[in-house]
Scaffold this motif. Sequence first.
Motif, PDB file in Angstrom:
ATOM      1  N   GLU A   1      28.316  47.786  84.930  1.00 32.76           N
ATOM      2  CA  GLU A   1      27.369  46.807  84.064  1.00 32.76           C
ATOM      3  C   GLU A   1      28.120  45.426  83.699  1.00 32.76           C
ATOM      4  OE1 GLU A   1      24.059  45.943  80.633  1.00 32.76           O
ATOM      5  OE2 GLU A   1      24.673  47.802  81.429  1.00 32.76           O
ATOM      6  N   THR A   2      29.139  45.319  83.054  1.00 32.96           N
ATOM      7  CA  THR A   2      30.678  44.736  82.062  1.00 32.96           C
ATOM      8  C   THR A   2      31.293  43.880  83.351  1.00 32.96           C
ATOM      9  OG1 THR A   2      30.905  45.713  80.556  1.00 32.96           O
ATOM     10  CG2 THR A   2      32.294  44.625  80.851  1.00 32.96           C
ATOM     11  N   MET A   3      31.548  44.598  84.192  1.00 36.83           N
ATOM     12  CA  MET A   3      32.108  43.519  85.646  1.00 36.83           C
ATOM     13  C   MET A   3      30.618  43.069  86.146  1.00 36.83           C
ATOM     14  SD  MET A   3      35.206  44.223  85.365  1.00 36.83           S
ATOM     15  CE  MET A   3      35.992  43.462  86.837  1.00 36.83           C
ATOM     16  N   GLU A   4      30.013  43.012  86.013  1.00 40.79           N
ATOM     17  CA  GLU A   4      28.850  41.740  86.900  1.00 40.79           C
ATOM     18  C   GLU A   4      28.414  40.752  86.118  1.00 40.79           C
ATOM     19  OE1 GLU A   4      23.734  42.583  88.124  1.00 40.79           O
ATOM     20  OE2 GLU A   4      24.324  44.209  87.534  1.00 40.79           O
ATOM     21  N   ALA A   5      28.785  41.358  84.481  1.00 45.85           N
ATOM     22  CA  ALA A   5      28.147  40.233  83.480  1.00 45.85           C
ATOM     23  C   ALA A   5      29.724  38.471  83.781  1.00 45.85           C
ATOM     24  CB  ALA A   5      28.300  40.640  82.157  1.00 45.85           C
ATOM     25  N   TYR A   6      30.428  39.661  84.027  1.00 52.25           N
ATOM     26  CA  TYR A   6      32.144  38.856  84.337  1.00 52.25           C
ATOM     27  C   TYR A   6      31.996  37.852  85.127  1.00 52.25           C
ATOM     28  CZ  TYR A   6      34.303  41.477  80.094  1.00 52.25           C
ATOM     29  OH  TYR A   6      34.526  41.627  78.555  1.00 52.25           O
ATOM     30  N   GLY A   7      31.014  38.774  86.554  1.00 50.92           N
ATOM     31  CA  GLY A   7      30.689  38.116  87.815  1.00 50.92           C
ATOM     32  C   GLY A   7      30.650  36.513  88.215  1.00 50.92           C
ATOM     33  N   GLN A   8      28.950  36.600  87.147  1.00 41.52           N
ATOM     34  CA  GLN A   8      28.301  36.127  86.551  1.00 41.52           C
ATOM     35  C   GLN A   8      28.555  34.411  86.200  1.00 41.52           C
ATOM     36  OE1 GLN A   8      24.342  37.644  86.035  1.00 41.52           O
ATOM     37  NE2 GLN A   8      23.731  38.971  87.829  1.00 41.52           N
ATOM     38  N   SER A   9      30.034  34.928  85.133  1.00 46.73           N
ATOM     39  CA  SER A   9      30.142  33.977  84.264  1.00 46.73           C
ATOM     40  C   SER A   9      31.518  32.904  85.144  1.00 46.73           C
ATOM     41  CB  SER A   9      31.213  34.549  83.340  1.00 46.73           C
ATOM     42  OG  SER A   9      30.022  35.200  82.606  1.00 46.73           O
ATOM     43  N   THR A  10      31.579  31.964  84.575  1.00 45.21           N
ATOM     44  CA  THR A  10      32.434  31.148  85.295  1.00 45.21           C
ATOM     45  C   THR A  10      33.856  31.272  84.406  1.00 45.21           C
ATOM     46  OG1 THR A  10      32.376  29.125  83.616  1.00 45.21           O
ATOM     47  CG2 THR A  10      30.558  29.112  85.370  1.00 45.21           C
ATOM     48  N   PRO A  11      35.151  30.996  84.775  1.00 49.77           N
ATOM     49  CA  PRO A  11      36.117  30.767  84.512  1.00 49.77           C
ATOM     50  C   PRO A  11      36.667  30.233  83.304  1.00 49.77           C
ATOM     51  CG  PRO A  11      36.970  30.389  86.724  1.00 49.77           C
ATOM     52  CD  PRO A  11      35.427  30.293  86.202  1.00 49.77           C
ATOM     53  N   SER A  12      35.612  29.247  83.306  1.00 48.75           N
ATOM     54  CA  SER A  12      36.280  28.546  81.962  1.00 48.75           C
ATOM     55  C   SER A  12      35.522  29.328  80.568  1.00 48.75           C
ATOM     56  CB  SER A  12      35.066  27.149  81.806  1.00 48.75           C
ATOM     57  OG  SER A  12      36.450  26.081  82.121  1.00 48.75           O
ATOM     58  N   GLU A  13      34.076  29.842  81.051  1.00 48.17           N
ATOM     59  CA  GLU A  13      33.237  30.702  80.270  1.00 48.17           C
ATOM     60  C   GLU A  13      34.105  32.177  79.819  1.00 48.17           C
ATOM     61  OE1 GLU A  13      28.436  29.666  81.646  1.00 48.17           O
ATOM     62  OE2 GLU A  13      29.824  31.606  82.921  1.00 48.17           O
ATOM     63  N   LEU A  14      34.663  32.540  80.767  1.00 45.12           N
ATOM     64  CA  LEU A  14      35.674  34.159  80.768  1.00 45.12           C
ATOM     65  C   LEU A  14      36.426  33.770  79.257  1.00 45.12           C
ATOM     66  CD1 LEU A  14      35.513  35.517  84.143  1.00 45.12           C
ATOM     67  CD2 LEU A  14      34.194  36.176  82.276  1.00 45.12           C
ATOM     68  N   ALA A  15      37.413  32.196  79.742  1.00 46.42           N
ATOM     69  CA  ALA A  15      38.592  32.388  78.186  1.00 46.42           C
ATOM     70  C   ALA A  15      37.453  31.661  77.174  1.00 46.42           C
ATOM     71  CB  ALA A  15      39.125  30.597  78.958  1.00 46.42           C
ATOM     72  N   LYS A  16      36.732  31.751  77.387  1.00 48.37           N
ATOM     73  CA  LYS A  16      35.809  31.930  75.974  1.00 48.37           C
ATOM     74  C   LYS A  16      35.675  33.209  74.958  1.00 48.37           C
ATOM     75  CE  LYS A  16      34.598  26.984  75.973  1.00 48.37           C
ATOM     76  NZ  LYS A  16      33.751  25.482  76.341  1.00 48.37           N
ATOM     77  N   ASN A  17      35.696  34.399  75.922  1.00 49.35           N
ATOM     78  CA  ASN A  17      35.170  35.357  75.957  1.00 49.35           C
ATOM     79  C   ASN A  17      36.526  36.320  75.462  1.00 49.35           C
ATOM     80  OD1 ASN A  17      33.852  38.141  75.894  1.00 49.35           O
ATOM     81  ND2 ASN A  17      32.699  37.728  77.556  1.00 49.35           N
ATOM     82  N   PRO A  18      36.856  36.490  74.021  1.00 47.20           N
ATOM     83  CA  PRO A  18      37.669  37.942  73.616  1.00 47.20           C
ATOM     84  C   PRO A  18      38.069  38.970  74.065  1.00 47.20           C
ATOM     85  CG  PRO A  18      36.577  37.147  71.907  1.00 47.20           C
ATOM     86  CD  PRO A  18      35.397  36.164  73.065  1.00 47.20           C
ATOM     87  N   GLN A  19      36.456  39.235  75.406  1.00 50.03           N
ATOM     88  CA  GLN A  19      36.045  40.852  74.885  1.00 50.03           C
ATOM     89  C   GLN A  19      36.953  40.457  76.842  1.00 50.03           C
ATOM     90  OE1 GLN A  19      35.927  43.761  73.724  1.00 50.03           O
ATOM     91  NE2 GLN A  19      36.982  45.017  75.043  1.00 50.03           N
ATOM     92  N   ALA A  20      36.564  39.744  77.565  1.00 47.33           N
ATOM     93  CA  ALA A  20      36.944  39.586  78.320  1.00 47.33           C
ATOM     94  C   ALA A  20      38.484  38.651  79.364  1.00 47.33           C
ATOM     95  CB  ALA A  20      36.009  38.070  79.208  1.00 47.33           C
ATOM     96  N   ILE A  21      39.042  38.202  78.071  1.00 47.40           N
ATOM     97  CA  ILE A  21      40.196  38.118  77.581  1.00 47.40           C
ATOM     98  C   ILE A  21      41.821  39.162  77.736  1.00 47.40           C
ATOM     99  CG2 ILE A  21      42.365  36.721  76.644  1.00 47.40           C
ATOM    100  CD1 ILE A  21      40.390  35.006  78.207  1.00 47.40           C
ATOM    101  N   LYS A  22      40.963  39.960  76.920  1.00 44.09           N
ATOM    102  CA  LYS A  22      41.471  41.456  77.262  1.00 44.09           C
ATOM    103  C   LYS A  22      41.774  42.073  78.081  1.00 44.09           C
ATOM    104  CE  LYS A  22      40.438  42.466  72.031  1.00 44.09           C
ATOM    105  NZ  LYS A  22      40.171  43.589  70.592  1.00 44.09           N
ATOM    106  N   THR A  23      40.256  42.188  78.742  1.00 47.27           N
ATOM    107  CA  THR A  23      40.469  43.047  80.079  1.00 47.27           C
ATOM    108  C   THR A  23      41.036  42.516  80.955  1.00 47.27           C
ATOM    109  OG1 THR A  23      38.750  43.395  79.859  1.00 47.27           O
ATOM    110  CG2 THR A  23      39.403  43.464  82.146  1.00 47.27           C
ATOM    111  N   ALA A  24      41.879  40.375  81.111  1.00 46.90           N
ATOM    112  CA  ALA A  24      41.837  39.763  82.066  1.00 46.90           C
ATOM    113  C   ALA A  24      43.421  39.811  81.338  1.00 46.90           C
ATOM    114  CB  ALA A  24      41.660  38.697  81.769  1.00 46.90           C
ATOM    115  N   ALA A  25      43.944  40.224  80.356  1.00 49.31           N
ATOM    116  CA  ALA A  25      45.399  40.600  79.710  1.00 49.31           C
ATOM    117  C   ALA A  25      46.201  41.469  80.617  1.00 49.31           C
ATOM    118  CB  ALA A  25      45.504  40.059  78.288  1.00 49.31           C
ATOM    119  N   ARG A  26      45.142  42.651  80.938  1.00 51.76           N
ATOM    120  CA  ARG A  26      45.513  43.777  80.769  1.00 51.76           C
ATOM    121  C   ARG A  26      45.903  44.006  82.835  1.00 51.76           C
ATOM    122  NH1 ARG A  26      42.275  46.106  77.013  1.00 51.76           N
ATOM    123  NH2 ARG A  26      40.488  46.341  79.311  1.00 51.76           N
TER     124      ARG A  26
END
Length: 296
Positions: A109-134
């Motif tokens: 469910e979480t990854m599906e929401a990320y997949g529908q977002s743009t990189p610019s939107e994900l850059a402003k999402n703290p939870q997404a950035i934690k996942t991306a850092a890993r």
Amino acid sequence: MDFTSQFWIYLILIGTVLSLLFVVVLAYQNRHTGSAANETTGHVWDEDLTEYDNPLPAWWLYLLYLTVVFGAVYLVLYPGMLPNGGFLNWTQLGQYEAEISDANQAYAETMEAYGQSTPSELAKNPQAIKTAARLFSQNCALCHGSDARGAPGIPNLRDDDWIYDSSPDAILTTILDGRYGVMPGWESVLGGREASEDVANYVLQLSGEVVNVDSAKRGEAKYKTICAACHGIDGKGNPLLGGMNLTDRIWVHGGSFEQIVDVIANGVTNQMPAYRNILGKTKSKLLAGYVLSISD
């Protein structure tokens, strides 16, 4: 003899079974010593310190038998004594795939929401950035460094210098499809080492460095004839071709005079691998968002 042949499998199997039987027999035979009560072994230390010849305690023997039984059962259930994963048909690959499947379901469910977002939107999402850092740590840090500041020949992802443009789409394309950059060696075309040094002086002059003016003047003509096609007449680069900006004092392959001469004379080759088939688009979007979030 091939180490993966059946011979080694059966050799190890026979050795394991005989070892377990030997332990059981040895312990069983030592359950009684045949000595009278309080009889010693005859060993003496420090004049009066002796060792009693007593049998092994019953609780210790039973614990040993239980351990041997546990070991035998474990070796039969898992790939210890039997080929093809034992009775449970367990394999490392099978367990890995099962854990990956469980993780994919848990995060679907979480990854599906990320997949529908743009990189610019994900850059402003703290939870997404934690996942991306890993993800960055696991896939990108080996080349770009744990701090993303790069290394000789590897671009720094924290500055504002971009070889292939800084737009979110360009960064995502780089991650998905990779990049292959070639700077050919120009020494023979330019006319020798001295001509390469002339061009290096002109390149350094473009970035505001103090250089040999006469040499830079000679290098200017050669630069505009040969180098400007990729790096531009003004030296500011060409993102479409991966031609680097030569005016900002950011040098991927080293900024000393000798290093620049070497690059001009002998050329360099760089490759950024494609991650489309390794990470997929959603995780690549997360990485693009992470790169955007850390760049100046």
